[in-house]
Every structure is written in structure tokens, then in C-alpha cells.
Write a protein that holds these residues in place. Sequence first.
Motif, mmCIF file in Angstrom:
data_model
loop_
_atom_site.group_PDB
_atom_site.id
_atom_site.type_symbol
_atom_site.label_atom_id
_atom_site.label_comp_id
_atom_site.label_asym_id
_atom_site.label_seq_id
_atom_site.Cartn_x
_atom_site.Cartn_y
_atom_site.Cartn_z
ATOM 1 N N MET A 202 39.747 25.207 46.462
ATOM 2 C CA MET A 202 39.884 25.324 45.000
ATOM 3 C C MET A 202 38.646 25.898 44.308
ATOM 4 O O MET A 202 38.105 25.300 43.383
ATOM 5 N N PRO A 203 38.159 27.045 44.742
ATOM 6 C CA PRO A 203 36.996 27.616 44.063
ATOM 7 C C PRO A 203 37.375 28.244 42.729
ATOM 8 O O PRO A 203 38.520 28.659 42.517
ATOM 9 N N GLU A 204 36.422 28.304 41.840
ATOM 10 C CA GLU A 204 36.564 29.087 40.615
ATOM 11 C C GLU A 204 36.034 30.503 40.822
ATOM 12 O O GLU A 204 36.420 31.419 40.103
ATOM 13 N N VAL A 205 35.127 30.654 41.798
ATOM 14 C CA VAL A 205 34.522 31.945 42.114
ATOM 15 C C VAL A 205 34.478 32.105 43.634
ATOM 16 O O VAL A 205 34.093 31.172 44.339
ATOM 17 N N VAL A 206 34.889 33.275 44.113
ATOM 18 C CA VAL A 206 34.743 33.629 45.523
ATOM 19 C C VAL A 206 33.822 34.837 45.610
ATOM 20 O O VAL A 206 34.013 35.822 44.897
ATOM 21 N N ILE A 207 32.834 34.750 46.496
ATOM 22 C CA ILE A 207 31.878 35.838 46.682
ATOM 23 C C ILE A 207 32.031 36.371 48.091
ATOM 24 O O ILE A 207 32.012 35.609 49.067
ATOM 25 N N VAL A 208 32.207 37.695 48.206
ATOM 26 C CA VAL A 208 32.431 38.306 49.518
ATOM 27 C C VAL A 208 31.655 39.613 49.596
ATOM 28 O O VAL A 208 31.645 40.407 48.653
#
Length: 387
Positions: free
Chosen positions: A250-256
Motif C-alpha cells: 500500500m505505498p503512496e509513492v513507488v520509486i523505480v
Amino acid sequence: MAPSSARILIFILPTPSLIPPPPVRRPLRAWAGTARCAPEAAGGGGFVVIEDDLSELLQILPKDLRDNLQNEPRRDQLLEVILDLGRQPEARFLGNSGGQYLRDNEISQLELEEAQRAVGEFGRDNRAGIEGTLHRISAIRSRKGLVVGLTCRVGRAVNGHVDMVRDLLNYKESILFLGRPGVGKTTVMREIARVLADEFQKRVVIVDTSNEIGGDGDIPHAAIGGARRMQVPEPSMQHRVMIEAVENHMPEVVIVDEIGTESEAQACRSIAERGVMLIGTAHGERLANIIKNPVLSDLVGGVETVTLGDEEARARRTQKSILERKAPPTFPFLIEMRERHYWVTHRTERSVDMLLHGKKPLVEVRKRDNEFQVIIERWATYDGDGL
């Protein structure tokens, strides 16, 4: 620069040293290494470079090279060390296009083997790290699988880059960074992860394919702050881990970092459609590179050929077959990192439409002045190659 008809507004943002320290959400282990002002900031301050134990990286090198680099006046600007079998070892520094030979003698097979033992096991992508640091060691292999070259890249955590885009983070919209290798994309990802987690109090998950953002080892580096990190067993599984991150945590932000395949581009769209903010990097230097790339064009909305009716074509004064954007872009903002302190910011939807119609979009130019204050010029005419 922009022609006289372009409207230019200049905004000067405060330097990082004038911004109050972020609130601490939870205790973090101390950062390894020493903290000091970066060389490029000597003129006006603002940047602080946390050097993650350069000595740890130097330990894998032959002793004479280690001693040479420890006494090097530009060691704070060391970018990478190249060890190739049968060639002179070479050091490369930030801001220099060429390299500097470290000795006259060539690298031997024995020295490469000793360095490889010090590093440990390499992954399938021929990358390895040093636990607890941000350094990266990449191997070149012969046809027989033997290591015949090593690229030892220095990993540093840098505070201050986020101030180039701090205002954009408030929009809570996804941002895609483009730029050539070595321009600092991963460094920016790392700091954005920390700021969003600790200052913006967001639930942030980093999908860390090569452990470049969070460092090597099972415990992520303190440079990412309160962001969580999911490691990827092998690069081909990155898109699966991206979806897993959203479905399970349940992230609010995903960084890839390094979006490079069609499956990863599709995973990005799936994540964005679920209302999750994405911060990512992709292969390419300019927006036009992404538009023309059939694998990655979906990140900016995709491109399709549309056939117009006779009246519509006459009204538009175009041919009957034209290119149009196919869908809303996955990343509403796109930033071209031309240099470490010179960025061109696009409102993706508008810029893509204008480029497809043969027009020059208006963009924001974000850069630092001689005192390292952030200057935003709105708007400058964009031509795809220079401003």
C-alpha cells in the motif's frame, strides 16, 4: 535561449542551507563516512556530500592504486576506477570527459582475481556492491565467463538536488527523469525518496533492481530515510516486483530506476491508474527519444497514426495521416537532466502534443546560479536539442 517573444519569469528558490532540517519520523542509523561540502558548492555553499566510506571501495583495489587515490587532491570528485586486464588502471573524475592513468604497469589477472574475491559474488547482471555503502562494481567477462574488467563506481548521497523539483513534489503527480549515464539520476531518486518519506510523510517503496538506490546488503542505507526498499532477484523481474509493491504494501509513492522494457512501462501505467505517485528514470536524453521509442513511448502517452477526413485535414492544413498521442501520459511531468545543475521540465501532455504537431513547446528551465540558488525560467522555447 528563448526568443524575445517568449515570456520569461525568473524565480529564485532558497538554497538547501536556508531550508530548515526535516522532521525525523523514526530513528535512523548513522550514515557511514564523512560529511563535507561538495567541491562544486565551494563558491556558495548549499550542497553537502555524504561520502559513504570511499576507503571501503579503495580496499578492493591493488595497494599501489589505493595509496595513489588516497593522496589524490580530487578524490572528492572521483567518479569511478577502471581495471581492465592488460591495460593501465584509470580513474575518472566528475566534470572531466577523459580519465587519468594511475600507474604505468598494466592490470594483471592476479590483481583482477584478488579484487573479485574482495567484492564477492556478482549477480546475473554482472553487478555487485559493498554492503552498507552505495558503491557499485560491474564486471566485464570474456566468452569463457572469466572476469577481464571491473568498473568500480563511487556511490555518494547528496543533499540539495531535491530543491530543483521541490515545488513539483507538492503536485503529487508522477515525474520521469531522463539523462545520460553519470548525470546523477540515481542520486536524485535517492534524495527524493528520503524527502517524500521524512518530510512529506508519505509511504514510499523503492523497487531497487541493482541495489543502487538503497545500497548493498539487506539493511537499506540511511540515505533513503524512512522509505522502504524492495530488492529484485534479477532485472527481468523488476515489473513483477513493482506490481507486488503496490498490491502488498500500500505505498503512496513507488520509486523505480531504469525503466527499460515494455513490461516495465505497462507496470508503470498500471500503478499510475491505481492512484499511486511514481518517480522513475528511463533510458534516453530527450523527450523526443521517448516519443520515438516504441517500447517506452507509453510512458508519455504513446503514439498512434490517425486518418483525418478531407475537411478536417484542410482545416488543420495537414496531411490526412497524422500522429497523435494515444492516451494520457503515465508521467505528467518529465525532466531532462541536461547537466547536474541544468534541467528542462516538461508538462508531458502539452509538450508531446506540440512536438507531434511539429511545434515547439514551452518548458521550464531549472538551473543554479553562481551562488547555487535555484533559478526557474518560465517559459523558454524548446527545440529538442538546446535552449
